[in-house]
Design a protein around this motif. Sequence first.
Motif, PDB file in Angstrom:
ATOM      1  N   ALA A 179       0.841  -1.207   0.000  1.00  0.00           N
ATOM      2  CA  ALA A 179       0.000   0.000   0.000  1.00  0.00           C
ATOM      3  C   ALA A 179       0.872   1.252   0.000  1.00  0.00           C
ATOM      4  CB  ALA A 179      -0.929  -0.001   1.216  1.00  0.00           C
ATOM      5  N   GLY A 180       1.942   1.229   0.795  1.00  0.00           N
ATOM      6  CA  GLY A 180       2.834   2.395   0.886  1.00  0.00           C
ATOM      7  C   GLY A 180       3.520   2.684  -0.438  1.00  0.00           C
ATOM      8  N   LEU A 181       4.060   1.654  -1.073  1.00  0.00           N
ATOM      9  CA  LEU A 181       4.805   1.868  -2.315  1.00  0.00           C
ATOM     10  C   LEU A 181       3.870   2.202  -3.479  1.00  0.00           C
ATOM     11  CD1 LEU A 181       7.485  -0.948  -1.945  1.00  0.00           C
ATOM     12  CD2 LEU A 181       7.799   1.526  -1.649  1.00  0.00           C
ATOM     13  N   PHE A 182       2.676   1.590  -3.466  1.00  0.00           N
ATOM     14  CA  PHE A 182       1.688   1.899  -4.518  1.00  0.00           C
ATOM     15  C   PHE A 182       1.238   3.355  -4.384  1.00  0.00           C
ATOM     16  CE2 PHE A 182      -2.713   1.406  -6.374  1.00  0.00           C
ATOM     17  CZ  PHE A 182      -2.285   1.189  -7.667  1.00  0.00           C
ATOM     18  N   THR A 183       1.117   3.810  -3.122  1.00  0.00           N
ATOM     19  CA  THR A 183       0.706   5.200  -2.894  1.00  0.00           C
ATOM     20  C   THR A 183       1.743   6.173  -3.448  1.00  0.00           C
ATOM     21  OG1 THR A 183      -0.590   4.574  -0.971  1.00  0.00           O
ATOM     22  CG2 THR A 183       0.089   6.867  -1.081  1.00  0.00           C
ATOM     23  N   VAL A 184       3.024   5.821  -3.339  1.00  0.00           N
ATOM     24  CA  VAL A 184       4.068   6.688  -3.921  1.00  0.00           C
ATOM     25  C   VAL A 184       3.836   6.824  -5.431  1.00  0.00           C
ATOM     26  CG1 VAL A 184       6.529   6.922  -4.404  1.00  0.00           C
ATOM     27  CG2 VAL A 184       5.788   6.097  -2.160  1.00  0.00           C
ATOM     28  N   ARG A 185       3.600   5.688  -6.096  1.00  0.00           N
ATOM     29  CA  ARG A 185       3.399   5.742  -7.556  1.00  0.00           C
ATOM     30  C   ARG A 185       2.099   6.464  -7.900  1.00  0.00           C
ATOM     31  NH1 ARG A 185       4.784   0.293  -7.114  1.00  0.00           N
ATOM     32  NH2 ARG A 185       2.797  -0.507  -7.859  1.00  0.00           N
ATOM     33  N   GLN A 186       1.065   6.206  -7.101  1.00  0.00           N
ATOM     34  CA  GLN A 186      -0.218   6.847  -7.373  1.00  0.00           C
ATOM     35  C   GLN A 186      -0.160   8.349  -7.117  1.00  0.00           C
ATOM     36  OE1 GLN A 186      -3.505   5.567  -8.530  1.00  0.00           O
ATOM     37  NE2 GLN A 186      -1.844   4.419  -9.461  1.00  0.00           N
ATOM     38  N   GLY A 187       0.704   8.752  -6.183  1.00  0.00           N
ATOM     39  CA  GLY A 187       0.896  10.189  -5.948  1.00  0.00           C
ATOM     40  C   GLY A 187       1.331  10.865  -7.240  1.00  0.00           C
ATOM     41  N   PHE A 188       2.222  10.231  -7.950  1.00  0.00           N
ATOM     42  CA  PHE A 188       2.688  10.760  -9.233  1.00  0.00           C
ATOM     43  C   PHE A 188       1.553  10.750 -10.264  1.00  0.00           C
ATOM     44  CE2 PHE A 188       5.008   9.704 -13.322  1.00  0.00           C
ATOM     45  CZ  PHE A 188       5.273  11.026 -13.623  1.00  0.00           C
ATOM     46  N   MET A 189       0.848   9.619 -10.320  1.00  0.00           N
ATOM     47  CA  MET A 189      -0.237   9.469 -11.301  1.00  0.00           C
ATOM     48  C   MET A 189      -1.308  10.543 -11.106  1.00  0.00           C
ATOM     49  SD  MET A 189      -1.222   7.526 -13.772  1.00  0.00           S
ATOM     50  CE  MET A 189      -0.929   5.768 -13.763  1.00  0.00           C
ATOM     51  N   TRP A 190      -1.760  10.713  -9.847  1.00  0.00           N
ATOM     52  CA  TRP A 190      -2.822  11.693  -9.576  1.00  0.00           C
ATOM     53  C   TRP A 190      -2.310  13.122  -9.675  1.00  0.00           C
ATOM     54  CZ3 TRP A 190      -7.754  10.614  -9.902  1.00  0.00           C
ATOM     55  CH2 TRP A 190      -8.140   9.267  -9.811  1.00  0.00           C
ATOM     56  N   GLY A 191      -1.012  13.293  -9.431  1.00  0.00           N
ATOM     57  CA  GLY A 191      -0.397  14.604  -9.647  1.00  0.00           C
ATOM     58  C   GLY A 191      -0.484  14.980 -11.123  1.00  0.00           C
ATOM     59  N   MET A 192      -0.207  14.015 -11.997  1.00  0.00           N
ATOM     60  CA  MET A 192      -0.324  14.294 -13.447  1.00  0.00           C
ATOM     61  C   MET A 192      -1.769  14.598 -13.824  1.00  0.00           C
ATOM     62  SD  MET A 192       2.245  11.924 -15.687  1.00  0.00           S
ATOM     63  CE  MET A 192       1.581  10.368 -15.167  1.00  0.00           C
ATOM     64  N   ILE A 193      -2.700  13.855 -13.220  1.00  0.00           N
ATOM     65  CA  ILE A 193      -4.122  14.036 -13.574  1.00  0.00           C
ATOM     66  C   ILE A 193      -4.602  15.446 -13.184  1.00  0.00           C
ATOM     67  CG2 ILE A 193      -6.479  13.273 -12.996  1.00  0.00           C
ATOM     68  CD1 ILE A 193      -5.223  10.381 -12.781  1.00  0.00           C
ATOM     69  N   TYR A 194      -4.337  15.837 -11.932  1.00  0.00           N
ATOM     70  CA  TYR A 194      -4.789  17.160 -11.492  1.00  0.00           C
ATOM     71  C   TYR A 194      -3.995  18.277 -12.181  1.00  0.00           C
ATOM     72  CZ  TYR A 194      -8.312  15.950  -8.055  1.00  0.00           C
ATOM     73  OH  TYR A 194      -9.472  15.522  -7.461  1.00  0.00           O
ATOM     74  N   GLY A 195      -2.711  18.026 -12.416  1.00  0.00           N
ATOM     75  CA  GLY A 195      -1.888  19.014 -13.129  1.00  0.00           C
ATOM     76  C   GLY A 195      -2.424  19.239 -14.529  1.00  0.00           C
ATOM     77  N   ALA A 196      -2.757  18.146 -15.203  1.00  0.00           N
ATOM     78  CA  ALA A 196      -3.298  18.247 -16.570  1.00  0.00           C
ATOM     79  C   ALA A 196      -4.639  18.980 -16.554  1.00  0.00           C
ATOM     80  CB  ALA A 196      -3.465  16.853 -17.154  1.00  0.00           C
ATOM     81  N   LEU A 197      -5.416  18.754 -15.497  1.00  0.00           N
ATOM     82  CA  LEU A 197      -6.725  19.410 -15.377  1.00  0.00           C
ATOM     83  C   LEU A 197      -6.557  20.933 -15.355  1.00  0.00           C
ATOM     84  CD1 LEU A 197      -9.791  19.330 -14.690  1.00  0.00           C
ATOM     85  CD2 LEU A 197      -9.128  19.088 -12.280  1.00  0.00           C
TER      86      LEU A 197
END
Length: 298
Positions: A179-197
Amino acid sequence: MQLVILEEFSMTDISVIGLGSMGTALARAQMKAGRSVTVWNRTPEKATALGSEGATVAATVSEAISASPVTITCVKSHPQTIELLSNAANSLPNKTIIELSTGGAEDAEDLAQLVENAGASWMVGIINAYPHMIGDKDTVLSVVGTEEQWKIHGPIIRNLGGSSVHVGGQAGMLAALFAGLFTVRQGFMWGMIYGALAAKKAGIPMQTFSDLVPISMGMMKPYYDYFAATAPQATYDNPPASMSTYAAALEDVLASFEALGVRDELPRLFVEMAQLGMDQGLEDKALTAIIDVLAQKQ
Ligand SMILES: NC(=O)c1ccc[n+]([C@@H]2O[C@H](COP(=O)([O-])OP(=O)(O)OC[C@H]3O[C@@H](n4cnc5c(N)ncnc54)[C@H](OP(=O)(O)O)[C@@H]3O)[C@@H](O)[C@H]2O)c1
């Protein structure tokens, strides 16, 4: 008399239960490392190839466990391993089970309990690799179990993944690690999503935004280097940028999202979290000092 029977059954170095694509690779790696191997699979045909390569094919789970001091289990998930072991409990005393099926925290704890109650020892691991990577020096299995088990069975596990790590002693820890390591990767993924928004709403071409992401990501390495140098010791002094600097920048980012009229859950969360640290008087510390602030909260 019973001892003699046990000795007769202790014919191989290691047993492998579950011969899907992963279990087969695990068994082959052990044979390649020079260990004699007993295998068992629910669908017996899948054991044929390994049998012809020199593995002993057991007729039952009990027979497979009895054949070796150590058994690797790699089936669908922990509940299936629990079912198999429950039906073979008579073969478990004094054995070690290394469970390498992927599974959740509670099931891992149940499995460890079952094995302990049956008089056996356990290790549980997550395989961070595809079957063709098993046996490579860079492959990582993250395993839990006692220090003693790791000392004894580390060589078996490092034959499967040369860069394997011992994480701790609780069976349920691996699910939290994932969960911890997936959250690190998802932090990047959701950062791209909101940044793109934000970029999209402002009329910035997606191509331009996309091209600039890797340049912005150039900051990741220094972020990580500082994290690696400080978080393990929980020392957050002399950061390259202080919490107050980040808090101010995050306020500006949130204001931009608000001005654009787009959904702003992510930047709002950042602002709220940074504020928690500021409220604790941590303005001169690194932003990562928030870890300990949050760890103290419910
Ligand atoms: N493949 C990967 O890339 C990979 C990577 C990391 C971790 N893993 C983990 O490794 C484990 C096995 O994956 P896999 O890729 O080898 O899957 P797979 O090829 O689908 O094989 C599944 C294995 O589990 C057995 N099985 C399923 N349910 C069972 C039951 N109720 N009782 C007895 N045996 C049962 C199957 O037996 P039958 O042959 O009789 O169906 C087969 O041996 C999973 O937990 C997976 O998450 C896999």
